[in-house]
Every structure is written in structure tokens, then in C-alpha cells.
Design a protein around this motif. Sequence first.
Motif, PDB file in Angstrom:
ATOM      1  N   VAL A  45      48.299   3.733  50.412  1.00 50.35           N
ATOM      2  CA  VAL A  45      47.616   2.531  50.882  1.00 50.35           C
ATOM      3  C   VAL A  45      48.372   1.275  50.453  1.00 50.35           C
ATOM      4  N   ASN A  46      48.855   1.246  49.216  1.00 54.36           N
ATOM      5  CA  ASN A  46      49.596   0.109  48.669  1.00 54.36           C
ATOM      6  C   ASN A  46      50.964   0.612  48.235  1.00 54.36           C
ATOM      7  N   ASP A  47      51.979   0.434  49.084  1.00 51.93           N
ATOM      8  CA  ASP A  47      53.287   1.023  48.798  1.00 51.93           C
ATOM      9  C   ASP A  47      54.051   0.318  47.671  1.00 51.93           C
ATOM     10  N   ALA A  48      53.435  -0.670  47.041  1.00 49.41           N
ATOM     11  CA  ALA A  48      54.023  -1.302  45.855  1.00 49.41           C
ATOM     12  C   ALA A  48      53.422  -0.737  44.571  1.00 49.41           C
ATOM     13  N   SER A  49      52.503   0.227  44.711  1.00 52.43           N
ATOM     14  CA  SER A  49      51.822   0.834  43.570  1.00 52.43           C
ATOM     15  C   SER A  49      52.338   2.256  43.356  1.00 52.43           C
ATOM     16  N   TYR A  50      52.718   2.545  42.121  1.00 46.34           N
ATOM     17  CA  TYR A  50      53.306   3.841  41.782  1.00 46.34           C
ATOM     18  C   TYR A  50      52.615   4.460  40.567  1.00 46.34           C
ATOM     19  N   LEU A  51      52.705   5.769  40.502  1.00 44.01           N
ATOM     20  CA  LEU A  51      52.266   6.531  39.341  1.00 44.01           C
ATOM     21  C   LEU A  51      53.385   7.489  38.980  1.00 44.01           C
ATOM     22  N   ILE A  52      53.735   7.516  37.717  1.00 43.40           N
ATOM     23  CA  ILE A  52      54.666   8.534  37.203  1.00 43.40           C
ATOM     24  C   ILE A  52      53.855   9.454  36.317  1.00 43.40           C
ATOM     25  N   THR A  53      53.878  10.736  36.629  1.00 51.08           N
ATOM     26  CA  THR A  53      53.244  11.717  35.745  1.00 51.08           C
ATOM     27  C   THR A  53      54.345  12.439  34.990  1.00 51.08           C
ATOM     28  N   SER A  54      54.144  12.584  33.695  1.00 47.54           N
ATOM     29  CA  SER A  54      55.112  13.267  32.838  1.00 47.54           C
ATOM     30  C   SER A  54      54.398  14.298  31.986  1.00 47.54           C
ATOM     31  N   GLU A  55      55.013  15.452  31.881  1.00 49.02           N
ATOM     32  CA  GLU A  55      54.508  16.521  31.030  1.00 49.02           C
ATOM     33  C   GLU A  55      55.333  16.540  29.745  1.00 49.02           C
ATOM     34  N   TRP A  56      54.624  16.619  28.619  1.00 45.73           N
ATOM     35  CA  TRP A  56      55.262  16.615  27.297  1.00 45.73           C
ATOM     36  C   TRP A  56      54.676  17.741  26.461  1.00 45.73           C
ATOM     37  N   ASN A  57      55.472  18.244  25.529  1.00 41.81           N
ATOM     38  CA  ASN A  57      54.975  19.281  24.625  1.00 41.81           C
ATOM     39  C   ASN A  57      53.801  18.787  23.798  1.00 41.81           C
ATOM     40  N   ASP A  58      53.880  17.510  23.379  1.00 46.24           N
ATOM     41  CA  ASP A  58      52.799  16.914  22.603  1.00 46.24           C
ATOM     42  C   ASP A  58      52.905  15.394  22.690  1.00 46.24           C
ATOM     43  N   GLU A  59      51.869  14.722  22.233  1.00 43.52           N
ATOM     44  CA  GLU A  59      51.829  13.265  22.315  1.00 43.52           C
ATOM     45  C   GLU A  59      52.888  12.602  21.439  1.00 43.52           C
ATOM     46  N   ASP A  60      53.223  13.223  20.317  1.00 38.34           N
ATOM     47  CA  ASP A  60      54.256  12.652  19.442  1.00 38.34           C
ATOM     48  C   ASP A  60      55.608  12.583  20.146  1.00 38.34           C
ATOM     49  N   ALA A  61      55.929  13.582  20.966  1.00 41.29           N
ATOM     50  CA  ALA A  61      57.194  13.570  21.711  1.00 41.29           C
ATOM     51  C   ALA A  61      57.217  12.400  22.685  1.00 41.29           C
ATOM     52  N   PHE A  62      56.101  12.168  23.370  1.00 39.13           N
ATOM     53  CA  PHE A  62      56.013  11.037  24.291  1.00 39.13           C
ATOM     54  C   PHE A  62      56.150   9.718  23.536  1.00 39.13           C
ATOM     55  N   LYS A  63      55.448   9.585  22.417  1.00 39.68           N
ATOM     56  CA  LYS A  63      55.515   8.349  21.631  1.00 39.68           C
ATOM     57  C   LYS A  63      56.937   8.087  21.133  1.00 39.68           C
ATOM     58  N   ALA A  64      57.641   9.140  20.748  1.00 37.73           N
ATOM     59  CA  ALA A  64      59.033   8.981  20.299  1.00 37.73           C
ATOM     60  C   ALA A  64      59.892   8.445  21.444  1.00 37.73           C
ATOM     61  N   PHE A  65      59.650   8.934  22.654  1.00 37.23           N
ATOM     62  CA  PHE A  65      60.429   8.459  23.797  1.00 37.23           C
ATOM     63  C   PHE A  65      60.142   6.992  24.103  1.00 37.23           C
ATOM     64  N   ILE A  66      58.870   6.599  24.129  1.00 37.01           N
ATOM     65  CA  ILE A  66      58.563   5.212  24.514  1.00 37.01           C
ATOM     66  C   ILE A  66      58.932   4.201  23.430  1.00 37.01           C
ATOM     67  N   THR A  67      59.286   4.657  22.247  1.00 36.90           N
ATOM     68  CA  THR A  67      59.781   3.742  21.218  1.00 36.90           C
ATOM     69  C   THR A  67      61.306   3.804  21.093  1.00 36.90           C
ATOM     70  N   SER A  68      61.954   4.577  21.973  1.00 37.53           N
ATOM     71  CA  SER A  68      63.410   4.729  21.919  1.00 37.53           C
ATOM     72  C   SER A  68      64.114   3.524  22.544  1.00 37.53           C
ATOM     73  N   ASP A  69      65.379   3.344  22.173  1.00 36.21           N
ATOM     74  CA  ASP A  69      66.187   2.267  22.742  1.00 36.21           C
ATOM     75  C   ASP A  69      66.372   2.455  24.244  1.00 36.21           C
ATOM     76  N   ALA A  70      66.516   3.698  24.694  1.00 34.65           N
ATOM     77  CA  ALA A  70      66.704   3.971  26.124  1.00 34.65           C
ATOM     78  C   ALA A  70      65.505   3.483  26.925  1.00 34.65           C
ATOM     79  N   PHE A  71      64.312   3.787  26.452  1.00 29.97           N
ATOM     80  CA  PHE A  71      63.102   3.361  27.154  1.00 29.97           C
ATOM     81  C   PHE A  71      62.954   1.842  27.092  1.00 29.97           C
TER      82      PHE A  71
END
Length: 94
Positions: A45-71
Motif C-alpha cells: 500500500v505504501n511503497d516507501a514503508s519497509y520491514l526487515i525481519t531477521s532471525e538470531w540465535n538470541d537477543e544478545d547476538a542481535f544487540k551485539a550487531f546493532i552496537t557494532s561499528d558496521a551497523f
Amino acid sequence: MVTVGMNYVVLPGKQGEFEEKFAAVLGALDAADGHTSSTLWRDVVNDASYLITSEWNDEDAFKAFITSDAFRSVTSWGKAEILAGRPSHKVYKH
């Protein structure tokens, strides 16, 4: 395992650029410890709206990624060049 939903709205006309950048970021995601898979979804409906779904082993792995320099470097670029507002995310534990 956790699933993270990250919601983004991009500036008008920036959809292609956002999708190209996601393809590049996918390499960084695939290299991240604890990352299983990610998918980019576009709202029909709104082609400027996106969702990214990501699967992670655990929440700590995701948190480590979003605090990384790459992210951080990707999100800084996105804020300045692509995004219409602040992204949001939600963690689904299962």
C-alpha cells in the motif's frame, strides 16, 4: 531463537537506493555471529514503508550487531540520506 522486526519509512524516490543498500548490508548481517537469516519486505500500500525481519540465535547476538561499528555506519548514512523518520524495531522471542 528470536525474530527481530525492523520498520523503516524512506524518503520519496529513495526506495531503490534503500533496497540496494539492504543488499549490501545483508553481507554484514550474514557475517554477524548469531545471525541466521534476514528478509526485506515492502508494503504493497505504501511503497516507501519497509520491514526487515531477521532471525538470531538470541537477543544478545542481535544487540551485539546493532552496537557494532558496521551497523552504526549504515544507520548514520540512512539517517542523513534515506530515511523519512526514526526506524523502530521489535523483538519476538520464541
